[in-house]
Design an enzyme around this catalytic site. Sequence first.
Site, PDB file in Angstrom:
ATOM      1  N   LYS A  17       0.841  -1.205   0.000  1.00 55.73           N
ATOM      2  CA  LYS A  17       0.000   0.000   0.000  1.00 55.73           C
ATOM      3  C   LYS A  17       0.879   1.258   0.000  1.00 55.73           C
ATOM      4  CE  LYS A  17      -3.745  -2.520   2.157  1.00 55.73           C
ATOM      5  NZ  LYS A  17      -4.448  -2.918   3.381  1.00 55.73           N
ATOM      6  N   GLN A  61      -4.460  -1.571   9.582  1.00 51.70           N
ATOM      7  CA  GLN A  61      -4.347  -2.902   8.971  1.00 51.70           C
ATOM      8  C   GLN A  61      -4.913  -3.953   9.925  1.00 51.70           C
ATOM      9  OE1 GLN A  61      -3.123  -3.524   5.753  1.00 51.70           O
ATOM     10  NE2 GLN A  61      -3.957  -5.543   6.166  1.00 51.70           N
ATOM     11  N   ASP A  84     -11.097   2.397   4.012  1.00 55.13           N
ATOM     12  CA  ASP A  84     -11.409   0.964   3.892  1.00 55.13           C
ATOM     13  C   ASP A  84     -12.925   0.743   3.835  1.00 55.13           C
ATOM     14  OD1 ASP A  84      -9.237  -0.726   3.630  1.00 55.13           O
ATOM     15  OD2 ASP A  84      -8.752  -0.715   5.774  1.00 55.13           O
TER      16      ASP A  84
END
Length: 248
Positions: A17, A61, A84
Amino acid sequence: MIIVGDDPASRVYVNNKKKACEECGIYSEEYALPANTPEKELLELIDTLNGRKEISGILVQLPVPEHIDEKKIISAISPEKDVDAFHPINVGKIMVGDFDFVPCTPAGVMELIAESGIDVSGKECVVVGRSNIVGKPQAMLLLHKNGTVTICHSKTKNLAEKTKAADILVAAVGIPNFIKGDMIKPGAVVIDVGINRIEGKKLVGDVEFESAEKVAGAITPVPGGVGPMTIAMLMKNTVRAAVVQAEK
Ligand code: NDP
């Protein structure tokens, strides 16, 4: 990007990422916290990032270590910085079809379908898996595109019968090579979300590629299919977040 602990898979995802941000010209910061970081400290960090104007997107994460309440963490991220799209507000917006962000993996699947010129409308769509991050939002996005959607899970009876009826089959199970060629309708579009590490290093999907590709009309590989799309969609969500915040 916040990573708590030293899970090797999470480390790879965060590195990818970070690299994608560099390639796109998106400024990023990484906070790598030790596994024993108290929940309170993580919440404080999120709060600080929520308040920083130059930060458009915040990503924690997952998974986080067990002593940290994942739901609490997700809910602490400002919905407009939740790139997200896991925050309950963003989940609700997806449900009603009025959303700024879509979770990256299902969004990537929809992009693959659209870019391949496949019309979802009226198609039998079967999603195997009902997680909050993949299966459920995936089903909702296919529904928004007028697919006739069936969601399967570990308690589903006669699974092969269901998967064999699919014009579009999305596998998000987390079991290596779970969907075999004889579970697929000839000519179906097969999208393999699974990322499973076997024999130490090799990555395989949830679909047994060798038998499935002989039957499917179109199929995504693992690695190289949905995975890179997930990261591309994260970049797209981040840009979208910046635009939405700038327009306020
Ligand atoms: P989860 O473990 O959260 O969910 C798995 C789902 O599969 C559950 O709904 C479960 O059912 C269902 N399932 C398990 N066993 C069976 C079975 N025998 N028959 C039918 N359904 C079954 O996984 P995720 O959704 O988080 O991830 C799925 C896969 O996708 C994993 O391999 C993961 O690594 C990968 N992934 C890939 C991403 C990418 O970028 N490409 C991003 C995110 C995930 P039940 O609910 O009943 O337990």
